[in-house]
Design a protein around this motif. Structure first.
Motif, PDB file in Angstrom:
ATOM      1  N   LYS A  23      -0.136   1.990 -18.695  1.00  0.00           N
ATOM      2  CA  LYS A  23       0.762   0.898 -19.057  1.00  0.00           C
ATOM      3  C   LYS A  23       0.946  -0.108 -17.923  1.00  0.00           C
ATOM      4  N   PHE A  24       0.448   0.225 -16.723  1.00  0.00           N
ATOM      5  CA  PHE A  24       0.576  -0.682 -15.592  1.00  0.00           C
ATOM      6  C   PHE A  24      -0.647  -1.587 -15.494  1.00  0.00           C
ATOM      7  N   ASP A  25      -0.449  -2.791 -14.953  1.00  0.00           N
ATOM      8  CA  ASP A  25      -1.608  -3.641 -14.681  1.00  0.00           C
ATOM      9  C   ASP A  25      -2.265  -3.171 -13.387  1.00  0.00           C
ATOM     10  N   ARG A  26      -3.402  -3.782 -13.042  1.00  0.00           N
ATOM     11  CA  ARG A  26      -4.175  -3.310 -11.896  1.00  0.00           C
ATOM     12  C   ARG A  26      -3.363  -3.357 -10.605  1.00  0.00           C
ATOM     13  N   HIS A  27      -2.656  -4.442 -10.364  1.00  0.00           N
ATOM     14  CA  HIS A  27      -1.866  -4.572  -9.145  1.00  0.00           C
ATOM     15  C   HIS A  27      -0.828  -3.464  -9.045  1.00  0.00           C
ATOM     16  N   ALA A  28      -0.144  -3.195 -10.149  1.00  0.00           N
ATOM     17  CA  ALA A  28       0.897  -2.159 -10.149  1.00  0.00           C
ATOM     18  C   ALA A  28       0.296  -0.776  -9.928  1.00  0.00           C
ATOM     19  N   ARG A  29      -0.877  -0.519 -10.518  1.00  0.00           N
ATOM     20  CA  ARG A  29      -1.531   0.776 -10.327  1.00  0.00           C
ATOM     21  C   ARG A  29      -1.926   0.979  -8.866  1.00  0.00           C
ATOM     22  N   ILE A  30      -2.510  -0.051  -8.273  1.00  0.00           N
ATOM     23  CA  ILE A  30      -2.932   0.047  -6.877  1.00  0.00           C
ATOM     24  C   ILE A  30      -1.730   0.244  -5.962  1.00  0.00           C
ATOM     25  N   LEU A  31      -0.657  -0.475  -6.238  1.00  0.00           N
ATOM     26  CA  LEU A  31       0.560  -0.337  -5.432  1.00  0.00           C
ATOM     27  C   LEU A  31       1.106   1.082  -5.539  1.00  0.00           C
ATOM     28  N   LEU A  32       1.113   1.612  -6.752  1.00  0.00           N
ATOM     29  CA  LEU A  32       1.598   2.973  -6.983  1.00  0.00           C
ATOM     30  C   LEU A  32       0.730   3.993  -6.255  1.00  0.00           C
ATOM     31  N   ALA A  33      -0.582   3.803  -6.318  1.00  0.00           N
ATOM     32  CA  ALA A  33      -1.501   4.753  -5.692  1.00  0.00           C
ATOM     33  C   ALA A  33      -1.447   4.684  -4.173  1.00  0.00           C
ATOM     34  N   LEU A  34      -1.299   3.505  -3.620  1.00  0.00           N
ATOM     35  CA  LEU A  34      -1.279   3.359  -2.164  1.00  0.00           C
ATOM     36  C   LEU A  34      -0.118   4.117  -1.538  1.00  0.00           C
ATOM     37  N   ALA A  35       1.011   4.142  -2.225  1.00  0.00           N
ATOM     38  CA  ALA A  35       2.172   4.853  -1.698  1.00  0.00           C
ATOM     39  C   ALA A  35       1.884   6.336  -1.534  1.00  0.00           C
ATOM     40  N   ASN A  36       1.008   6.891  -2.389  1.00  0.00           N
ATOM     41  CA  ASN A  36       0.641   8.296  -2.299  1.00  0.00           C
ATOM     42  C   ASN A  36      -0.579   8.526  -1.408  1.00  0.00           C
ATOM     43  N   ALA A  37      -1.477   7.557  -1.378  1.00  0.00           N
ATOM     44  CA  ALA A  37      -2.716   7.705  -0.615  1.00  0.00           C
ATOM     45  C   ALA A  37      -2.472   7.615   0.887  1.00  0.00           C
ATOM     46  N   LEU A  38      -1.477   6.822   1.284  1.00  0.00           N
ATOM     47  CA  LEU A  38      -1.162   6.666   2.707  1.00  0.00           C
ATOM     48  C   LEU A  38       0.246   7.187   2.962  1.00  0.00           C
ATOM     49  N   PRO A  39       0.374   8.496   3.162  1.00  0.00           N
ATOM     50  CA  PRO A  39       1.705   9.094   3.289  1.00  0.00           C
ATOM     51  C   PRO A  39       2.512   8.566   4.456  1.00  0.00           C
ATOM     52  N   ALA A  40       1.838   8.008   5.478  1.00  0.00           N
ATOM     53  CA  ALA A  40       2.575   7.478   6.627  1.00  0.00           C
ATOM     54  C   ALA A  40       3.288   6.173   6.285  1.00  0.00           C
ATOM     55  N   ILE A  41       2.860   5.524   5.195  1.00  0.00           N
ATOM     56  CA  ILE A  41       3.480   4.264   4.766  1.00  0.00           C
ATOM     57  C   ILE A  41       4.247   4.562   3.487  1.00  0.00           C
ATOM     58  N   THR A  42       5.541   4.719   3.605  1.00  0.00           N
ATOM     59  CA  THR A  42       6.344   5.190   2.481  1.00  0.00           C
ATOM     60  C   THR A  42       6.548   4.129   1.404  1.00  0.00           C
ATOM     61  N   ALA A  43       6.607   2.859   1.795  1.00  0.00           N
ATOM     62  CA  ALA A  43       6.880   1.814   0.804  1.00  0.00           C
ATOM     63  C   ALA A  43       6.030   0.584   1.106  1.00  0.00           C
ATOM     64  N   PRO A  44       4.787   0.561   0.633  1.00  0.00           N
ATOM     65  CA  PRO A  44       3.932  -0.609   0.872  1.00  0.00           C
ATOM     66  C   PRO A  44       4.563  -1.877   0.330  1.00  0.00           C
ATOM     67  N   SER A  45       4.463  -2.954   1.091  1.00  0.00           N
ATOM     68  CA  SER A  45       5.013  -4.234   0.662  1.00  0.00           C
ATOM     69  C   SER A  45       4.223  -4.770  -0.527  1.00  0.00           C
ATOM     70  N   GLU A  46       4.938  -5.078  -1.604  1.00  0.00           N
ATOM     71  CA  GLU A  46       4.268  -5.603  -2.790  1.00  0.00           C
ATOM     72  C   GLU A  46       3.589  -6.930  -2.495  1.00  0.00           C
ATOM     73  N   ALA A  47       4.255  -7.779  -1.689  1.00  0.00           N
ATOM     74  CA  ALA A  47       3.679  -9.083  -1.350  1.00  0.00           C
ATOM     75  C   ALA A  47       2.417  -8.909  -0.506  1.00  0.00           C
ATOM     76  N   LEU A  48       2.455  -7.969   0.441  1.00  0.00           N
ATOM     77  CA  LEU A  48       1.289  -7.736   1.295  1.00  0.00           C
ATOM     78  C   LEU A  48       0.115  -7.222   0.471  1.00  0.00           C
ATOM     79  N   VAL A  49       0.392  -6.305  -0.436  1.00  0.00           N
ATOM     80  CA  VAL A  49      -0.670  -5.767  -1.288  1.00  0.00           C
ATOM     81  C   VAL A  49      -1.255  -6.863  -2.164  1.00  0.00           C
ATOM     82  N   GLN A  50      -0.418  -7.727  -2.688  1.00  0.00           N
ATOM     83  CA  GLN A  50      -0.911  -8.826  -3.520  1.00  0.00           C
ATOM     84  C   GLN A  50      -1.827  -9.740  -2.712  1.00  0.00           C
ATOM     85  N   ARG A  51      -1.441 -10.033  -1.474  1.00  0.00           N
ATOM     86  CA  ARG A  51      -2.292 -10.880  -0.619  1.00  0.00           C
ATOM     87  C   ARG A  51      -3.613 -10.165  -0.319  1.00  0.00           C
TER      88      ARG A  51
END
Length: 240
Positions: free
Chosen positions: A146-174
Motif C-alpha cells: 500500500k506504500f509508494d516507492r519512496h515510503a517503502r524505501i524510507l521504511l526499509a532504510l530504518a531497519n537496514a541501517l540500525p545505527a540510524i534510527t530515524a532517516p530524514s524523509e527530506a534527505l531520502v527524497q533528495r
C-alpha cells in the motif's frame, strides 16, 4: 488410599503450573528455535544465502516473519513458507500484484493463502517476481504494497541501517532524486544508493574518491548497485 492418590495428583498439578513469566520464556525459546531451523533450511536450500552469517540472516528472517504476520499468518508452517519464498523467489515477492491479491484476500483463510499461490498462479507470475527482485524486501517488516516507492524505501532504510534510527524523509527524497538522475531506476538500486547516502554522507558520490571512480558510464546501473553493496559490506558490515 484414594485420598492419598488424589493428594499426589494435586501436588503434581501444582508442580506443573506455569506462571505467565515462565510461559513467556518458553514461547521465546520456541520462537528462537524456529528461526534457527528456518535459517539452516534456507542456507541449505538457497545457495545465495549460504555465505551470509547466521546473525545477519537471523535478523533478516525476523523482519520476514514480522511481515508474514502482517498478512495474518500465525502457524509456523505458513510463516516458514512465506520466508522461504522470500529467499527462493525474491525478498519482495509479495509486492507482485497477482501474489499480493491472494496474500491480502480477507475472504480466504490466512493459513490457506500460501497454498493458493501455487494452485492459482501461473509460472509467469513467479518469473516476473524473480525478475524484479529487490533486497529491500528483507527490511520491510510489514505489508508494503500500500506504500509508494519512496515510503517503502524510507521504511526499509530504518531497519537496514540500525545505527540510524530515524532517516530524514527530506534527505531520502533528495537521495532518490539524485539516484534517478544518475541512472538508478529500479527500487532495488535506489534503495542501495539511499543507504550509501545515509552511511557515507548525502553527497558521497561527489566527495569520496572511490565513488567517483565507481559512478562512471563505464559501469551499468546494475554493476554500480552491486559494487555499492560490496562497499557497504566491507566498510560497515551491512548486507543489503
Amino acid at each position: 488410599m484414594k485420598q492419598s492418590t488424589d493428594l499426589n495428583l494435586t501436588k503434581k498439578a501444582c508442580m506443573l503450573t506455569l506462571h505467565p513469566r515462565q510461559i513467556n520464556i518458553l514461547d521465546q525459546h520456541q520462537e528462537q528455535q524456529f528461526r534457527v531451523t528456518l535459517r539452516k533450511y534456507i542456507q541449505q536450500e538457497c545457495p545465495a544465502y549460504a555465505p551470509v552469517s547466521p546473525a545477519i540472516l537471523t535478523r533478516l528472517i525476523s523482519f520476514g516473519l514480522a511481515r508474514a504476520r502482517s498478512y495474518g499468518f500465525a502457524w509456523q508452517s505458513s510463516l516458514g513458507q512465506f520466508v522461504y519464498l522470500m529467499a527462493a523467489v525474491a525478498p519482495n515477492f509479495d509486492l507482485h500484484p497477482a501474489i499480493h491479491s491472494i496474500l491480502a484476500n480477507a475472504d480466504l483463510p490466512a493459513e490457506k493463502r500460501i497454498a493458493s499461490l501455487t494452485e492459482r498462479l501461473p509460472i509467469g507470475v513467479w518469473t516476473e517476481a524473480a525478475d524484479t527482485a529487490s533486497m529491500i524486501g528483507w527490511f520491510l517488516d510489514k505489508d508494503g504494497f500500500k506504500f509508494d516507492r519512496h515510503a517503502r524505501i524510507l521504511l526499509a532504510l530504518a531497519n537496514a541501517l540500525p545505527a540510524i534510527t530515524a532517516p530524514s524523509e527530506a534527505l531520502v527524497q533528495r537521495a532518490l532524486t539524485r539516484a534517478e538522475a544518475l541512472g538508478f531506476l529500479t527500487e532495488d538500486s535506489q534503495f542501495v544508493f539511499a543507504a550509501c547516502c545515509l552511511h557515507y554522507g548525502e553527497n558521497f558520490e561527489l566527495q569520496a574518491p572511490w565513488a567517483k571512480e565507481l559512478l562512471t558510464p563505464a559501469f551499468t546501473s546494475q554493476a554500480k548497485t552491486a559494487l555499492l553493496r560490496v562497499r557497504l559490506a566491507l566498510d560497515a558490515g551491512l548486507w543489503l
